[in-house]
Design an enzyme around this catalytic site. Structure first.
Site, PDB file in Angstrom:
ATOM      1  N   SER A  58       0.804  -1.224   0.000  1.00  0.00           N
ATOM      2  CA  SER A  58       0.000   0.000   0.000  1.00  0.00           C
ATOM      3  C   SER A  58       0.838   1.276   0.000  1.00  0.00           C
ATOM      4  O   SER A  58       0.378   2.317  -0.471  1.00  0.00           O
ATOM      5  CB  SER A  58      -0.941   0.012   1.210  1.00  0.00           C
ATOM      6  OG  SER A  58      -0.208  -0.076   2.425  1.00  0.00           O
ATOM      7  N   HIS A 282      -0.698   6.633   5.810  1.00  0.00           N
ATOM      8  CA  HIS A 282      -0.144   6.338   4.483  1.00  0.00           C
ATOM      9  C   HIS A 282       0.268   7.639   3.799  1.00  0.00           C
ATOM     10  O   HIS A 282      -0.273   8.712   4.104  1.00  0.00           O
ATOM     11  CB  HIS A 282      -1.161   5.594   3.604  1.00  0.00           C
ATOM     12  CG  HIS A 282      -1.246   4.135   3.886  1.00  0.00           C
ATOM     13  ND1 HIS A 282      -1.944   3.635   4.967  1.00  0.00           N
ATOM     14  CD2 HIS A 282      -0.714   3.052   3.252  1.00  0.00           C
ATOM     15  CE1 HIS A 282      -1.847   2.315   4.972  1.00  0.00           C
ATOM     16  NE2 HIS A 282      -1.099   1.941   3.943  1.00  0.00           N
TER      17      HIS A 282
END
Length: 301
Positions: A58, A282
């Site tokens: 990711s 993220h």
């Protein structure tokens, strides 16, 4: 202007030279070509098409970053592989990065996603690999640190939970992940022997001192520095495996210092929670631009 549009012609020229300069030099040396032929060889090297495959998890796919091109894998059109591809004279580009991937999913299917290594071809000339965080359960570590930080905000309860009886559980997981990454690099070389391989590290998620950050990232005071140490340890292991197997390491960490999840919007490159910019914990689009630039610098180094 979209970040990917900044000076693309310059990046294409310099990156193409970096990818092909070794081959051009070898050709001139072995063939005894006169010096007057060098400019023609240099032009050919600069114009050499790049066949690029992006592998990873990711932190490579870009979940939550608009615009998403694959919801199942959390893949964005503005992740660092896409930005890097836009900066290169790409003849073919396959981005098979997928959120949740670990080293197993390089050679095995991940749900409906086929093995990522299947995207490689004998004529592939560039591979980026961003993997390892899920092997040591980085999301689980983050979750535990947040939960324990809420219960004991002073001290380092997350660190203590992972170092009971004098052990270093995360360090052991990193040690176990290293040979798995090495095996992936070996498999890449077997499938694409001509490819230049870049192992991409992880950016800084939290600062060393997060005492003023707790309203944003609710770690306990002492767990910020510990978590950063574990990130550095993981990146060092990735760099070591790259060096030992003929790959180059892309340092995404150093440029990201000062842009962690504790910084305000517009400064941070890591989102502290789910936002319109990216998935929680993220990189956002600015973080991916930084990683793409670090990859270009590595290619040109």
């Amino acid at each position: 202007m979209h970040p990917a549009d900044r000076h693309p012609a310059h990046r294409r020229r310099t990156a193409a030279t970096a990818l092909a300069v070794t081959a051009a030099t070898a050709l001139l040396a072995t063939a005894g070509t006169p010096a007057t032929a060098a400019p023609a060889a240099d032009r050919a090297a600069r114009d050499a098409p790049v066949h690029y495959v992006a592998l990873g998890d990711s932190f490579s796919s870009g979940p939550g970053i608009p615009e998403q091109t694959d919801a199942a894998c959390g893949r964005s059109a503005r992740n660092y592989p896409a930005l890097l591809a836009a900066d290169l004279p790409v003849a073919s580009f396959a981005d098979v990065t997928c959120a949740g991937a670990d080293t197993r999913h390089m050679a095995s299917a991940q749900g409906s996603a086929p093995p990522q290594l299947d995207a490689l071809r004998p004529d592939t000339t560039l591979v980026t690999l961003g993997i390892g965080g899920n092997d040591l359960d980085l999301p689980g570590v983050l979750t535990r640190c947040v939960l324990l930080g809420g219960l004991a905000p002073l001290g380092a309860p997350c660190k203590r939970s992972y170092t009971l009886l004098g052990t270093d559980e995360i360090g052991a997981r990193i040690g176990a992940t290293a040979p798995k990454v090495a095996a992936v690099l070996t498999a890449i070389r077997a499938r694409s022997p001509q490819a230049r391989v870049l192992v991409v590290g992880y950016p800084a998620i939290v600062p060393d001192d997060g005492t003023s950050c707790r309203p944003v990232v609710p770690f306990a005071d002492g767990d910020f520095a510990w978590f950063r140490d574990k990130q550095k340890q993981l990146n060092a292991a990735l760099a070591q495996q790259a060096a030992g197997r003929g790959a180059a390491y892309v340092d995404a960490y150093a440029p990201s210092v000062g842009h962690d999840a504790c910084k305000p919007q517009g400064v941070r490159w890591i989102e502290p929670e789910e936002t319109a910019e990216a998935a929680g914990f993220h990189p956002n689009a600015a973080g991916h631009r930084s990683t793409a630039d670090a990859a270009l610098a590595t290619l040109n180094g």
